[in-house]
Design an enzyme around this catalytic site. Structure first.
Site, PDB file in Angstrom:
ATOM      1  N   GLU A 292      -2.766  -3.785   6.810  1.00  0.00           N
ATOM      2  CA  GLU A 292      -3.804  -4.768   6.795  1.00  0.00           C
ATOM      3  C   GLU A 292      -4.074  -5.704   5.622  1.00  0.00           C
ATOM      4  O   GLU A 292      -5.042  -6.006   5.090  1.00  0.00           O
ATOM      5  CB  GLU A 292      -5.105  -3.801   6.838  1.00  0.00           C
ATOM      6  N   ASN A 293      -2.859  -6.371   5.066  1.00  0.00           N
ATOM      7  CA  ASN A 293      -2.948  -7.218   4.134  1.00  0.00           C
ATOM      8  C   ASN A 293      -4.155  -8.432   4.481  1.00  0.00           C
ATOM      9  O   ASN A 293      -4.024  -8.768   5.554  1.00  0.00           O
ATOM     10  CB  ASN A 293      -1.842  -7.951   4.020  1.00  0.00           C
TER      11      ASN A 293
ATOM     12  N   HIS B 146      -9.893  -2.986   9.294  1.00  0.00           N
ATOM     13  CA  HIS B 146      -9.716  -3.186   7.926  1.00  0.00           C
ATOM     14  C   HIS B 146     -10.131  -4.246   7.183  1.00  0.00           C
ATOM     15  O   HIS B 146     -10.430  -4.416   6.098  1.00  0.00           O
ATOM     16  CB  HIS B 146      -8.143  -2.790   7.645  1.00  0.00           C
TER      17      HIS B 146
ATOM     18  N   GLU C  68       0.940  -1.160   0.021  1.00  0.00           N
ATOM     19  CA  GLU C  68       0.314  -0.229  -0.249  1.00  0.00           C
ATOM     20  C   GLU C  68       0.709   1.244  -0.005  1.00  0.00           C
ATOM     21  O   GLU C  68       1.786   1.324   0.611  1.00  0.00           O
ATOM     22  CB  GLU C  68      -0.901   0.079   1.222  1.00  0.00           C
TER      23      GLU C  68
ATOM     24  N   GLY D  65       3.317   1.497  11.024  1.00  0.00           N
ATOM     25  CA  GLY D  65       3.132   0.746  12.133  1.00  0.00           C
ATOM     26  C   GLY D  65       2.672  -0.746  12.071  1.00  0.00           C
ATOM     27  O   GLY D  65       2.966  -1.820  12.459  1.00  0.00           O
ATOM     28  N   ALA D  66       1.662  -0.931  11.093  1.00  0.00           N
ATOM     29  CA  ALA D  66       1.156  -1.948  10.788  1.00  0.00           C
ATOM     30  C   ALA D  66       0.385  -1.859   9.448  1.00  0.00           C
ATOM     31  O   ALA D  66       0.108  -0.916   8.811  1.00  0.00           O
ATOM     32  CB  ALA D  66       0.359  -2.699  11.665  1.00  0.00           C
TER      33      ALA D  66
ATOM     34  N   GLU E  61      -6.021  -2.554  12.415  1.00  0.00           N
ATOM     35  CA  GLU E  61      -5.828  -3.386  11.283  1.00  0.00           C
ATOM     36  C   GLU E  61      -7.275  -4.393  11.141  1.00  0.00           C
ATOM     37  O   GLU E  61      -7.521  -4.762  10.064  1.00  0.00           O
ATOM     38  CB  GLU E  61      -4.383  -4.165  11.347  1.00  0.00           C
TER      39      GLU E  61
HETATM   40  N1  BES Z   1      -3.012   1.159   5.925  1.00  0.00           N
HETATM   41  C1  BES Z   1      -2.201   1.489   6.966  1.00  0.00           C
HETATM   42  C2  BES Z   1      -0.754   1.098   6.772  1.00  0.00           C
HETATM   43  C3  BES Z   1      -0.361   2.385   5.656  1.00  0.00           C
HETATM   44  C4  BES Z   1       0.215   3.653   5.992  1.00  0.00           C
HETATM   45  C5  BES Z   1       0.215   1.883   4.441  1.00  0.00           C
HETATM   46  C6  BES Z   1       0.763   4.530   5.347  1.00  0.00           C
HETATM   47  C7  BES Z   1       0.901   2.650   3.519  1.00  0.00           C
HETATM   48  C8  BES Z   1       1.135   4.113   3.966  1.00  0.00           C
HETATM   49  C9  BES Z   1      -2.693   0.871   8.257  1.00  0.00           C
HETATM   50  O1  BES Z   1      -3.875   0.337   8.513  1.00  0.00           O
HETATM   51  C10 BES Z   1      -2.477   1.933   9.270  1.00  0.00           C
HETATM   52  O2  BES Z   1      -3.445   2.784   9.388  1.00  0.00           O
HETATM   53  N2  BES Z   1      -1.535   1.664  10.309  1.00  0.00           N
HETATM   54  C11 BES Z   1      -1.123   2.674  11.312  1.00  0.00           C
HETATM   55  C12 BES Z   1      -1.191   2.375  12.482  1.00  0.00           C
HETATM   56  C13 BES Z   1      -2.879   2.472  12.963  1.00  0.00           C
HETATM   57  C14 BES Z   1      -2.992   2.094  14.367  1.00  0.00           C
HETATM   58  C15 BES Z   1      -2.948   3.984  13.065  1.00  0.00           C
HETATM   59  C16 BES Z   1       0.352   3.193  10.961  1.00  0.00           C
HETATM   60  O3  BES Z   1       0.961   2.316  10.394  1.00  0.00           O
HETATM   61  O4  BES Z   1       0.629   4.083  11.618  1.00  0.00           O
HETATM   62 ZN    ZN Z   2      -5.279   1.883   8.708  1.00  0.00          ZN
END
Ligand code: BES
Ligand code: ZN
Length: 869
Positions: free
Chosen positions: A279-280, A316, A142, A276-277, A313
């Site tokens: 959601e694959n 998602h 992503e 941080g993470a 996640e």
């Molecule tokens: N879909 C995002 C991960 C992501 C972030 C992919 C930026 C590509 C670019 C994931 O669901 C997400 O939002 N992760 C957050 C953590 C969450 C607890 C707010 C993150 O990575 O900060």
């Molecule tokens: Zn997210």
């Protein structure tokens, strides 16, 4: 190897020209058969794929996405005819085109491709992650990086099914989106072939593969197997995440009318991970500190963060994965929804944590961007790589979440949930727009949801709701006026005709419970209230606006502070602070309000107040005023600190411990209390020597304050500590505290350390960005950055680069505003145009605030102490 990585890397950091990268819709994929053959030692991979497509028209060329790949064989099979194809690449639009000698007929065809790529070190696409001597090939796609791992129709609404298989050494395992169908030795080599079951229809950005040695702990919920996987040696840190995931899956299976749709769920800790993470589908990837914990030795914050990340996640899996927004301009619907939802299952699992109060912090994060001129509407155009990446900001996450929460409050949780479920059922395994979402909620609830949503989604900024109570002939009324709020007084003074369809819910009098809600759809409105009433205009902090009351009303609210809910207290403090920034209130008035929180026992509310006091200490006071201010802070909170002491009592809950940690940190940091600082250092050393002897929640705060004024001994102790850390979370505590040393020589060491081989790419730039936050470190950090740029940039990923640029917004000095702008104009960072504009505006706003509030601050500091008691 290194040179390859470096060249590749440079191409990522230099902002590519704004080129649209959308594909046409004449060729659409139905199914991918994908085989990867990674070589971890050489850091390369080979791939083979077959894509079943539908051709809408006759054509002799097919264009799909591909980046940093070479293709050695390309064919298109139609009926019984195999057409060889030649391939051309357009690197700037990240596409490749297959050219055929003879046109294909409309209808079905199958593309066959052999390709090769590099396992890069920039944490995107199919990349190489290392820990010790172990190597991993892992994915982060992503938003638009699936095309770096396989040629694809890499757009969220081009959903297809996937058959994935991976060929790798027999001792390495493979994790992907679905269950393993077969795992067989390759006859002619020492390898095995792991084949996964066919996935349901899904977007390319949600495809995942992780190859390497993993250890997993297993559980299940409602018939779905769940695993938490990590690199070897860390399995003992997985039980908390597993228990959380089981609990949340059950919660979501109850909330959503569609049960978990993906057959199995893996949560995988990846040793070097940008976000941080992620959601694959069926295989959520995490940075280790967002997943793994040693529960008895982890702070409340660490446990809450891991829990909320897992909850986010997992939300998602339905919202984002099962139903995906059509395009990245509506990213907010995915991320805002997951942000809004993430507190719910955690609240159900651990009600005593009160994680719902974190929603107020989220609103504040959104405000901090949305009060600037350089903010943007929630929904914005995003076509290029940079534009799409810039969408992952506080407006998408926090404002998106806040607006969804406001609608839920407005229509009621059951009607909202019914609407969500209808939307998911109608679009399952497909795509939808934000309009599809809010029209469904409107239909189900019968309330004017779409006009509210439109006004918040397509307009930038925060509404300012001014409320004036009046009383005439024994008849009371409340006059409400709305306009756009700006943190900058000059902008706020300009006429504005912007208005919102604004749901306003008020809590009247001292009684808890619901007051009336109105929908304000004009600039002004009058509400009947009783003459002696002091209404609070944002019930439970559920609305996205700043409320302004006349000063006497604020005083009366402060006098009945204990009748407000914690959310409302947070809202009041936040709004008053916003008004100080905008020049509509004096910092002295704010500090009087803050003083009325000296006995605040709810840690989230205390933190809200303490955060503003820390900002004032860092930015608004200087020289002798700073000492006077610090003395005031010590006097203000000494009684609460005395009551709480240093020692946790066995019967105490987590929140009392969190309160103690915050109060002590405030005395140490904002108050610079020498006794507290000394005790912080000895308590921390004792905790590190024997973690079972102390309270991890307190220890976490001490990590950050112990370095204040400390010498090289403690610095060495921290570096040693992070090398021997027992968990990723303990490692982060040591690592991120390095920039809290106030001695400039140690700060230099900390910054040099940030770009050393010991710090993985995921942390380097984030660590440096933290050094801009504090008055003690920011000038040193900025100068250091200017002279170490090439090295920094080599260890910066897209997201951390944006964070770094955004972080300069804390540099509250007028000279630096110009420096920052010039520096990043000469050294552009990808996906940071908005971050730079906002940083510059924040610096200038901060400088203006310091000048404007200096008289009020001085007056407050010199007035009789007793009046603030
Ligand atoms: N879909 C995002 C991960 C992501 C972030 C992919 C930026 C590509 C670019 C994931 O669901 C997400 O939002 N992760 C957050 C953590 C969450 C607890 C707010 C993150 O990575 O900060
Ligand atoms: Zn997210």
């Amino acid at each position: 190897m290194k040179t390859v990585g470096r060249i590749l890397f440079l191409s990522l950091m230099i902002a590519p020209a704004a080129v649209g990268q959308r594909l046409g819709t004449d060729v659409l994929p139905n199914h991918y058969e994908l085989r990867f053959n990674p070589d971890l030692e050489k850091a390369t991979f080979a791939g083979h794929e077959q894509i079943d497509v539908d051709l809408k028209k006759s054509t002799s060329s097919i264009t799909l996405h591909a980046a940093d790949l070479t293709v050695s064989r390309a064919t298109v099979l139609q009926g019984k005819t195999r057409h060889p194809a030649t391939v051309t690449f357009k690197p700037r639009s990240e596409t490749m085109t297959l050219h055929l000698k003879r046109p294909l007929r409309p209808g079905a065809a199958t593309i066959g491709l052999d390709f090769k790529g590099t396992l890069n070190d920039s944490l995107r696409g199919l990349y190489l992650a290392k820990v010790g001597s172990r190597r991993y090939a892992t994915t982060q796609f992503e938003p638009t990086d699936a095309r770096r791992a396989f040629p694809s129709f890499d757009e969220p609404d081009m959903k297809a099914t996937f058959d994935i298989s991976v060929v790798t050494d027999r001792r390495t395992s493979v994790i992907s989106n679905s269950r393993v169908q077969s795992d067989e030795p390759e006859k002619t080599s020492s390898k095995h072939v792991v084949t996964f079951e066919r996935t349901p229809k899904m977007s390319t950005y949600l495809v995942a593969v992780a190859v390497g040695e993993f250890e997993c702990s297993s559980g299940s919920m409602d018939g779905t197997p769940i695993r938490v996987c990590t690199t070897p040696g860390k399995k003992q840190l997985t039980s908390f995440a597993l228990e959380a995931a089981e609990s949340f899956l059950h919660y979501y299976n109850g909330y959503f009318s569609t049960p978990y749709p993906y057959g199995k769920l893996d949560l995988v800790g990846i040793p070097d991970f940008e976000a941080g993470a992620m959601e694959n589908v069926g295989a959520i990837f995490y940075r280790e500190s967002a997943l793994l914990l040693d529960e008895p030795h982890a702070s409340l914050r660490a446990r809450e963060d891991v829990a909320e990340t897992i909850a986010h996640e997992m939300a998602h899996m339905w919202f984002g994965d099962l139903v995906t927004t059509n395009w990245w301009n509506d990213l907010w619907l995915n991320e805002g929804f997951a942000t809004w939802m993430s507190s719910k299952p955690v609240e159900a699992w651990k009600p005593e944590w009160k994680v719902e109060l974190g929603d107020q912090e989220s609103i504040e994060k959104a405000f901090n961007v949305d009060v600037l001129k350089s903010t943007r509407p929630i929904r914005a155009r995003a076509d290029t790589y940079d534009e799409i990446n810039e969408m992952f900001d506080a407006i998408t996450y926090d404002k998106g979440g806040a607006v969804i929460r406001m609608i839920e409050n407005f229509v009621g949780p059951e009607a909202f949930r019914a609407g969500v479920n209808r939307y998911l059922t109608e679009h399952a395994y497909g795509n939808a727009s934000a309009e599809d979402f809010w029209n469904t909620i409107e239909k189900v609830s019968g309330k004017p949801v779409s006009s509210i949503m439109k006004s918040f989604v397509d307009q930038p900024g925060v509404p300012l709701l001014s409320a004036v109570p009046r009383c005439q002939d024994q008849t009371g009324s409340l006059e409400l006026t709305q306009r756009r709020f700006f943190a900058n007084p000059t902008l706020l003074a300009q006429p504005s005709d912007q208005q919102w369809t604004l749901p306003v819910c008020l809590r009247s009098g001292a009684a808890a419970g619901t007051g009336p809600c109105v929908v304000m759809s004009s600039r002004q409105q009058k509400l009947p209230i009783a003459c002696d009433e002091v209404p609070f205009l944002n019930m439970n902090g559920g609305g996205y606006y700043v409320t302004e009351y006349p000063a006497p009303v604020v005083q009366r609210l402060a006098a009945r502070i204990s009748t407000l809910t914690p959310e409302e207290r947070m809202t009041l403090v936040r709004d008053e602070w916003m008004l100080v920034q905008a020049g509509r209130a004096h910092v002295g008035e704010f500090l009087d309000l803050a003083a009325s929180f000296r006995q605040e026992h709810e840690p989230a509310v205390f933190d809200e107040v303490a955060g503003k006091l820390a900002f004032i200490a860092n930015n608004l006071v200087a020289g002798p005023d700073r000492d006077a201010f610090r003395a005031r802070i010590r006097a203000l909170f000494a009684p609460l600190a005395g009551e709480l002491g240093w020692q946790a009592k066995p019967e105490e809950g987590d929140r009392t411990r969190a309160l103690r940690a915050s109060v002590i940190a405030t005395l140490a940091d904002t108050g610079r209390d020498p006794e507290t600082l000394t005790r912080a250092r000895s308590t921390l050393r004792a905790f590190v020597a024997n973690p079972s002897s102390g309270d991890p929640t307190l220890a976490e705060s001490l990590f950050g304050v112990a370095p204040i004024g400390a010498g090289p001994d403690l610095f060495d102790f921290y570096v040693q500590g992070l090398r021997q850390a027992r968990s990723p979370d303990e490692r982060d505590n040591f690592l991120y505290a390095l920039i809290r040393f106030t001695d400039p020589a140690l700060l230099q060491r900390a910054l040099d350390f940030a770009i050393s081989a010991e710090v993985p790419t995921q942390d380097s730039a984030n660590l440096i960005a933290r050094a801009f936050r504090n008055a003690d470190s920011r000038e040193v950090a900025w100068q250091w950055l200017e002279s170490h740029w090439d090295a920094v940039r080599r260890k910066t990923s897209t997201e951390s680069g944006t964070n770094l640029v955004a972080g300069t917004g804390s540099l509250c000095s007028s000279e630096t505003a110009g420096d920052v702008k010039r520096f990043f104009a000469a050294h552009p960072v990808a996906a940071s145009t908005a971050a730079l504009a906002r940083a510059e505006e924040r610096i200038r706003t901060c400088v203006a605030l310091r000048e404007a509030q200096a008289p009020s601050l001085r007056a407050w500091l010199t007035k009789d102490q007793m009046t603030t008691r």
